[in-house]
Every structure is written in C-alpha cells, then in structure tokens.
Design an enzyme around this catalytic site. Structure first.
Site, PDB file in Angstrom:
ATOM      1  N   LEU A  23      13.562 -38.199 -30.118  1.00 19.81           N
ATOM      2  CA  LEU A  23      13.191 -36.969 -30.815  1.00 19.81           C
ATOM      3  C   LEU A  23      13.962 -35.805 -30.210  1.00 19.81           C
ATOM      4  O   LEU A  23      13.911 -35.598 -28.995  1.00 19.81           O
ATOM      5  CB  LEU A  23      11.693 -36.679 -30.670  1.00 19.81           C
ATOM      6  CG  LEU A  23      10.693 -37.580 -31.386  1.00 19.81           C
ATOM      7  CD1 LEU A  23       9.280 -37.239 -30.927  1.00 19.81           C
ATOM      8  CD2 LEU A  23      10.815 -37.390 -32.892  1.00 19.81           C
ATOM      9  N   HIS A  24      14.660 -35.038 -31.053  1.00 24.50           N
ATOM     10  CA  HIS A  24      15.327 -33.853 -30.512  1.00 24.50           C
ATOM     11  C   HIS A  24      15.547 -32.756 -31.555  1.00 24.50           C
ATOM     12  O   HIS A  24      15.869 -31.633 -31.191  1.00 24.50           O
ATOM     13  CB  HIS A  24      16.681 -34.230 -29.908  1.00 24.50           C
ATOM     14  CG  HIS A  24      17.742 -34.487 -30.930  1.00 24.50           C
ATOM     15  ND1 HIS A  24      17.804 -35.643 -31.673  1.00 24.50           N
ATOM     16  CD2 HIS A  24      18.786 -33.717 -31.357  1.00 24.50           C
ATOM     17  CE1 HIS A  24      18.836 -35.586 -32.488  1.00 24.50           C
ATOM     18  NE2 HIS A  24      19.447 -34.435 -32.326  1.00 24.50           N
ATOM     19  N   ARG A  25      15.363 -33.047 -32.839  1.00 25.53           N
ATOM     20  CA  ARG A  25      15.640 -32.053 -33.872  1.00 25.53           C
ATOM     21  C   ARG A  25      14.680 -30.867 -33.738  1.00 25.53           C
ATOM     22  O   ARG A  25      13.470 -31.042 -33.525  1.00 25.53           O
ATOM     23  CB  ARG A  25      15.470 -32.665 -35.256  1.00 25.53           C
ATOM     24  CG  ARG A  25      16.453 -33.779 -35.545  1.00 25.53           C
ATOM     25  CD  ARG A  25      17.635 -33.284 -36.304  1.00 25.53           C
ATOM     26  NE  ARG A  25      18.616 -34.336 -36.496  1.00 25.53           N
ATOM     27  CZ  ARG A  25      19.913 -34.122 -36.615  1.00 25.53           C
ATOM     28  NH1 ARG A  25      20.370 -32.888 -36.536  1.00 25.53           N
ATOM     29  NH2 ARG A  25      20.753 -35.114 -36.797  1.00 25.53           N
ATOM     30  N   ASP A  28      14.889 -39.216 -35.043  1.00 25.72           N
ATOM     31  CA  ASP A  28      15.333 -38.171 -35.962  1.00 25.72           C
ATOM     32  C   ASP A  28      16.842 -37.975 -35.863  1.00 25.72           C
ATOM     33  O   ASP A  28      17.373 -36.970 -36.306  1.00 25.72           O
ATOM     34  CB  ASP A  28      14.586 -36.851 -35.732  1.00 25.72           C
ATOM     35  CG  ASP A  28      14.686 -36.337 -34.297  1.00 25.72           C
ATOM     36  OD1 ASP A  28      15.512 -36.870 -33.510  1.00 25.72           O
ATOM     37  OD2 ASP A  28      13.953 -35.393 -33.958  1.00 25.72           O
ATOM     38  N   ARG A  52      15.731 -30.932 -24.649  1.00 28.22           N
ATOM     39  CA  ARG A  52      15.115 -29.971 -25.566  1.00 28.22           C
ATOM     40  C   ARG A  52      13.659 -30.332 -25.820  1.00 28.22           C
ATOM     41  O   ARG A  52      12.777 -29.464 -25.840  1.00 28.22           O
ATOM     42  CB  ARG A  52      15.894 -29.949 -26.886  1.00 28.22           C
ATOM     43  CG  ARG A  52      15.315 -28.981 -27.907  1.00 28.22           C
ATOM     44  CD  ARG A  52      15.978 -29.099 -29.266  1.00 28.22           C
ATOM     45  NE  ARG A  52      15.515 -28.025 -30.132  1.00 28.22           N
ATOM     46  CZ  ARG A  52      16.129 -26.876 -30.296  1.00 28.22           C
ATOM     47  NH1 ARG A  52      17.272 -26.654 -29.670  1.00 28.22           N
ATOM     48  NH2 ARG A  52      15.638 -25.947 -31.087  1.00 28.22           N
TER      49      ARG A  52
END
Length: 362
Positions: free
Chosen positions: A204-206, A276, A239
């Site tokens: 997950l990073h978006r 993502d 992030r």
C-alpha cells in the site's frame, strides 16, 4: 555508433531500463545511463542496482524528494546541460514518474528524439499524477513503445500516427523472468516463517489509500480479518508508515521495504497479493499469482482481461469476499501477448533498425 541516453529515477524504472540498456548495448549502441535520484534511500536505490547488476550511472542528477513541481523542475535543470553536451541520437525515458516527464520535456525542447518505454497505459483517473505524466510524455515523444494491446488501442483512439507506435511488450517483466530463479533461491520465506502458497502479501502506498485515516483504517481492518485465515506479510512503504496511527493487527507481519529479489520471491510464493501498485499487478500476472487491486481503476486493465488481477476497491467486505474466493479457487495463469521476456529485444530492434531514428516529426 548510435548514442542513446537512458533515464531512470525510481524503483519501477530501474527494472525497465536495465533490460533496455542490455538489449541496446548487445546491438552496439552507446548507452549513457542517467539516474535522476528521485528514489534515493538504500532500499530503493543502491540495493536495487546491486541486486539487478545494473552498472553505476554515468550521471546522477540528485533530484531527491519534494513536491511534484520541485522534483520536475530540479530534474529539468540538471538534465538540460547533459543533453546539450552529449547531443544523443535518442533519449529513452520509461514509465510515468516525474523524472520521466522532466527529461522528456528537456529532450524534446532541445530537438532530440524521445522514445517512451511503456507508452499508452491509461487509468482515466486524473487525480493520479502518474496519469498526467504518462499522457504528457506520450504527447511529446517521437517513438511510443507500447506494452500491451489495450495500451496500443488507447493511443490509436487518441489519434497517434501508426508509424510512431510499436507494440513490444512489458520490458520490466523481462527483468523479472531473468531473475526469477535467483529470487526463488532466496531464504526470505524461511526468515519470515511463512510457507509457500500459504500467506498473503500486501503493498500500500497510493495517496488515495494511505493519506486518509478512514480509508487506511478500513484497509487495515480488512487485513486484520484476512490475518485470521492466513499470515499476511506487509512490507510497509515509508509513506504508509508515516500515515499509520494505529498498531497493525495480530497476524499481520510488518517488514521494512524489501529488495527486488526478496519481493519477487514473496510474490511468486503468495496465495494472494493485495496491492495498489501498477507494477505489482503486472508482475503477479506474469507469475500467475492471484492479485486484488485495492483501487477503483487501473492503468493495466489487460491484467484483468488477460491475467490474474481483479479490481476490488477499498471496501473491507468486498476485499475479504474476493480474497476468500481467490484462495479457494485461484484463476488459471494467463499472460498477455508479448509478455514473454523479449520485450527489450523488440525495443532495441525498433530504435536501432531505423524506425526510431526516422520518427523525427512530433
């Protein structure tokens, strides 16, 4: 000798440029590797260069972090004198990051031919900076090197000339196939204590998923429920870690970002991957591993129509229902046309056979 500047600045693009440079150099081209430095921490930079056996860059721009405007502007200022000094026959940019946009702009304004590797993917989501970058870069490139039939159809619908577009396949998957045996030999499964085919892998990073506490909290609740059924391995992007305000649930194994080989090994061995990331959608399709994309759209619809990927959005109930179904009845492995490990060879053929050098008019 044909002189080609090859640009990369982020982890996904190291994989692309590695395969392209090797194919070009095998055919006698002089390749100048420019690393913009958009990714600069160890896990996303030196470790990947070492694992992928990429030679040291000829030029390092040191762009670093910042806003989109800051990164793009710094890359343009640093790249401009390099183009002026080297006067290459072609500048090759790849992917859809800020470095790609910056260097394509500089090169085209300097009158240099620009070839875009991975041209044509579209998500239709203009809130994604990557969508803006890929559309703009395609519009100013002379040679469009297209990874899939749906991306080719996108460009055709947007009115690009037929002679500019070349369907070559996905070059990042050339690197995956070339390193798959090395990845499978890694001890990462034993070190994490997870069995082959018996765990879920998550990335997950978006911003749309991690910047909202409510959205991220819902995704973590889905992981907590999934972890009651099988272990969940979660390499946590910096992030994402910065946005987390709660502890991860029991059964979710949080690890630091992984090197390329270890991450490929985990993808290859997972029962299901939740992500993502556009790159992970393509890689899991190449590996024949079930994938759930935690978004409402994708720039890689071919991984759904011709691969093992599904779009499930962000609703925890929908995610869990889809995960259970995939674990119980995984889809048969499928690969899109030309995802065969030879895309970079086709890129080199286009660029050095005269097609690239003749595509001079924008």
């Amino acid at each position: 000798m044909t002189r080609i500047i090859c640009v990369a600045g982020t982890r996904p693009n190291y994989m692309k440029i590695k395969a392209v440079m090797e194919a070009l150099e095998q055919r006698g081209a002089e390749c100048v590797l420019v690393h913009t430095g958009q990714h600069y921490d160890y896990a996303m930079n030196e470790l990947f260069f070492k694992e992928l056996r990429i030679r040291r860059p000829d030029q390092h721009l040191g762009v670093g972090s910042g806003t989109h405007a800051e990164q793009t502007g710094r890359a343009m200022l640093a790249f401009d004198p390099i183009v002026a000094a080297l006067r290459p026959d072609i500048v090759v940019v790849d992917g859809d990051d800020n470095s790609t946009l910056a260097c394509a702009l500089v090169a085209t304004k300097a009158g240099q031919l620009v070839a875009h590797v991975e041209a044509g993917p579209r998500s239709g989501d203009w809130s994604m900076p990557e969508e803006v970058n890929r559309v703009v870069v395609d519009s100013i490139s002379d040679v469009l090197l297209v990874p899939s039939e749906d991306a080719f159809a996108n460009l055709r619908a947007e009115g690009y000339r037929q002679d500019k577009m070349h369907l070559v396949g996905n070059v990042s998957l050339d690197t995956l196939l070339a390193n798959l045996d090395r990845a499978r030999a890694r001890p990462v499964l034993d070190s994490l204590g997870v069995p082959r085919g018996g765990f879920a892998l998550v990335t997950l990073h978006r911003p749309s998923n991690v910047d909202s506490h409510d959205t991220l909290g819902g995704l973590l609740r889905a992981l907590a429920e999934l972890a009651q059924e099988l272990p969940v391995v979660f390499p946590v992007h910096p992030r994402t870690r910065a946005k987390m305000i709660q502890d991860l649930p029991h059964g979710v194994l949080a690890v630091d970002p992984l090197g390329y080989l270890d991450f490929v090994a985990l993808q290859d061995a997972a029962a299901v991957v939740l992500t993502d990331s556009g790159g992970v959608q393509a890689e899991t399709t190449m590996l024949g591993v079930p994938c759930l994309t935690l978004r409402d759209n994708t720039e890689w619809p071919v991984t759904i129509s011709k691969g093992t990927n599904q779009l499930v959005g962000r609703d925890p109930f929908r995610i869990m229902a889809a995960a259970r179904k995939l674990i119980e009845c995984p889809p048969p492995p499928r690969r899109p046309a030309l995802w065969d490990g030879r895309a970079s060879q086709r890129v080199a053929e286009v660029l050095l056979s005269g097609h690239g050098l003749r595509s001079g008019s924008k």
